[in-house]
Design a protein around this motif. Structure first.
Motif, mmCIF file in Angstrom:
data_model
loop_
_atom_site.group_PDB
_atom_site.id
_atom_site.type_symbol
_atom_site.label_atom_id
_atom_site.label_comp_id
_atom_site.label_asym_id
_atom_site.label_seq_id
_atom_site.Cartn_x
_atom_site.Cartn_y
_atom_site.Cartn_z
ATOM 1 N N ILE A 221 0.851 -1.183 0.000
ATOM 2 C CA ILE A 221 0.000 0.000 0.000
ATOM 3 C C ILE A 221 0.892 1.240 0.000
ATOM 4 C CG2 ILE A 221 -1.863 1.208 1.194
ATOM 5 C CD1 ILE A 221 -2.381 -1.542 2.670
ATOM 6 N N PHE A 222 0.707 2.109 -0.979
ATOM 7 C CA PHE A 222 1.483 3.338 -1.119
ATOM 8 C C PHE A 222 0.595 4.511 -0.725
ATOM 9 C CE2 PHE A 222 3.658 0.235 -3.556
ATOM 10 C CZ PHE A 222 4.983 0.628 -3.693
ATOM 11 N N VAL A 223 1.080 5.349 0.186
ATOM 12 C CA VAL A 223 0.269 6.411 0.775
ATOM 13 C C VAL A 223 0.960 7.757 0.631
ATOM 14 C CG1 VAL A 223 -0.935 7.198 2.859
ATOM 15 C CG2 VAL A 223 -0.553 4.743 2.498
ATOM 16 N N ALA A 224 0.257 8.744 0.078
ATOM 17 C CA ALA A 224 0.735 10.128 0.091
ATOM 18 C C ALA A 224 0.425 10.709 1.464
ATOM 19 C CB ALA A 224 0.066 10.936 -1.013
ATOM 20 N N ASP A 225 1.463 10.860 2.269
ATOM 21 C CA ASP A 225 1.360 11.331 3.657
ATOM 22 C C ASP A 225 1.535 12.851 3.594
ATOM 23 O OD1 ASP A 225 1.450 11.581 6.405
ATOM 24 O OD2 ASP A 225 3.231 10.329 6.667
ATOM 25 N N GLN A 226 0.436 13.561 3.405
ATOM 26 C CA GLN A 226 0.481 14.924 2.886
ATOM 27 C C GLN A 226 1.313 15.893 3.708
ATOM 28 O OE1 GLN A 226 -3.235 16.502 1.499
ATOM 29 N NE2 GLN A 226 -2.548 18.616 1.627
ATOM 30 N N TYR A 227 0.985 16.079 4.969
ATOM 31 C CA TYR A 227 1.669 17.097 5.761
ATOM 32 C C TYR A 227 3.008 16.612 6.322
ATOM 33 C CZ TYR A 227 -2.650 19.735 5.353
ATOM 34 O OH TYR A 227 -3.739 20.407 4.848
ATOM 35 N N ASN A 228 3.307 15.336 6.164
ATOM 36 C CA ASN A 228 4.655 14.856 6.446
ATOM 37 C C ASN A 228 5.557 14.954 5.214
ATOM 38 O OD1 ASN A 228 4.614 14.211 9.208
ATOM 39 N ND2 ASN A 228 3.649 12.218 8.827
ATOM 40 N N ASN A 229 4.993 15.398 4.097
ATOM 41 C CA ASN A 229 5.775 15.611 2.872
ATOM 42 C C ASN A 229 6.571 14.362 2.482
ATOM 43 O OD1 ASN A 229 5.148 18.543 2.542
ATOM 44 N ND2 ASN A 229 6.219 18.657 4.514
ATOM 45 N N ARG A 230 5.883 13.239 2.487
ATOM 46 C CA ARG A 230 6.557 11.988 2.177
ATOM 47 C C ARG A 230 5.550 10.981 1.624
ATOM 48 N NH1 ARG A 230 7.477 9.643 8.401
ATOM 49 N NH2 ARG A 230 5.271 9.270 8.850
ATOM 50 N N VAL A 231 6.084 9.902 1.092
ATOM 51 C CA VAL A 231 5.310 8.724 0.719
ATOM 52 C C VAL A 231 5.673 7.605 1.678
ATOM 53 C CG1 VAL A 231 4.971 6.943 -1.045
ATOM 54 C CG2 VAL A 231 5.119 9.358 -1.713
ATOM 55 N N GLN A 232 4.662 6.930 2.214
ATOM 56 C CA GLN A 232 4.902 5.748 3.019
ATOM 57 C C GLN A 232 4.443 4.514 2.260
ATOM 58 O OE1 GLN A 232 4.843 5.429 7.284
ATOM 59 N NE2 GLN A 232 3.632 7.320 7.424
#
Length: 394
Positions: A221-232
């Protein structure tokens, strides 16, 4: 795409990997193909396109904005609040849904996607706090997850269902933006579980679950972690595996990523919203390429996003190919990447060009990602960006 060789990793927490260096990756480029839609409030016109899907016939479906009454910012159901449909030639041919609170209606539609098993269409319905489900012909079937999404919180302008995706069995996953979690359901809306749920910067924690996509290869599962400015990247059970990205505007850096896509080689396409571009990474988080730049006025200055009190369009519009006023919702279909041009009322379609015979070096300096140091940015610029984030609007 070949394997990335000589890739070293730094272990951060149990089973969690952060890319630390890279050698080489296959070449991939994005080129402009065409645009769909235009800015406006009439039939077939778009404002703040938030979600995009392409059906089996090649029609493009676009979740079209939240119409509001300027005086009190209540919902205006006569404009927007539906899923607009364009044929493969880009001509407007109709819509699914309408504004309202009844069955099959919307009060701000967000991400849309088709179930690969059943062919049904699912769409987030923000202010009605639910998911709407339609058959492949646009006929309403049911709504579900009613009231399950976390309400507005003080430091954000958006709430409710965000990204949606499906696993190979047709189970449905949806981001709960302010709940810092992903909700999982059967295809007919029965709850199956929750992934995440803690706000923070550690592995498996989130600050704004935006786009989500499940790899067709691994099921990760690929997640745009918006306010952490990263992809998890999470395994199919939701355990954290990898993160990449850091706050900034350089290659491989992100400012509030929203849309995310994963292809058959697990290359990752990220709508880097405030940077008004799309960036592509390989499955290990190595930067591959970037496309797009900020819209410009006649003097060459970047066009800012619109104020909350005005129309939801940049002023002026810069409709040159590859110019965006924030990138947002995305979808990937048949070698084409569809990208919402948030404040210019259109979707830009990009060609994904892969060169399996050429390798390009990847600078290790782009990939030294101090993941655990990424937190909520406290600068004045960041606060202004969040306040103007009408791409994820109240």
């Amino acid at each position: 795409m070949g394997l990335v060789k000589n890739l070293s990793f730094a272990l951060v927490g149990a089973g969690f990997l952060v890319a630390a260096a890279a050698a080489q990756a296959m070449a991939l480029t994005l080129t402009y193909d065409r645009s769909i839609g235009e800015a406006g409030f009439g039939p077939g016109q778009l404002f703040v396109p938030q979600g995009i899907a392409v059906d089996s016939q090649g029609n493009t479906l676009i979740a079209n904005g939240r119409g509001i009454n300027p005086a009190d910012r209540t919902s205006n159901y006569d404009i927007g609040h539906k899923i607009e449909i364009f044929n493969p030639s880009g001509q407007y041919i109709g819509a699914i849904g309408s504004g309202g609170t009844g069955p099959g209606q919307f009060d701000e539609p967000t991400t849309v996607d088709f179930n690969p098993v059943t062919g049904d269409l699912y769409a987030g319905d923000v202010r009605n706090n639910r998911i709407n489900q339609y058959d492949s012909q646009g006929n309403f079937i049911r709504d579900f997850a009613n009231g399950q999404f976390t309400p507005l919180v003080n430091d954000r302008l958006f709430f409710g269902p965000s990204g949606v995706t499906f696993d190979k069995d047709g189970n449905f996953y949806v981001g709960d933006f302010n709940g810092e979690r992903i909700l999982k359901y059967t295809s007919d809306g029965q709850p199956l579980g929750v992934i995440g749920g803690t706000r923070g910067t550690a592995p498996g924690e989130f600050q704004g679950v935006a786009g989500i996509r499940i790899s067709p290869v691994s099921g990760n599962i690929f997640v745009a972690d918006q306010y952490n400015n990263r992809v998890q990247v999470l395994d199919p059970n939701g355990n954290p595996l990898l993160a990449f990205g850091s706050a900034g505007s350089g290659p491989g850096q992100l400012l509030q990523p929203i849309g995310i896509e994963v292809d058959e080689e697990e290359n990752v396409y990220v709508a880097d919203s405030i940077n008004s571009r799309v960036q592509v990474f390989d499955k290990n988080g190595n930067f591959l390429t970037s496309f797009g730049e900020n819209a410009r006025d006649a003097s060459g200055n970047p066009v800012p996003p619109p104020a909350l009190t005005g129309p939801p369009f940049g002023d002026p519009l810069d409709l040159a190919p590859g110019r965006f006023n924030w990138t947002g919702g995305t979808t990937l279909k048949d070698g084409k990447l569809y990208v919402g041009d948030f404040f210019q009322g259109r979707v830009q379609v990009l060609n994904v060009v892969k060169d399996g015979a050429t390798k390009v070096p990847e600078p290790a300096s782009l990939l030294g990602l101090g993941l655990l140091a990424i937190g909520a940015t406290t600068t004045t610029l960041r606060k202004k960006q969040q306040k103007t984030a009408t791409a994820l609007k109240a």
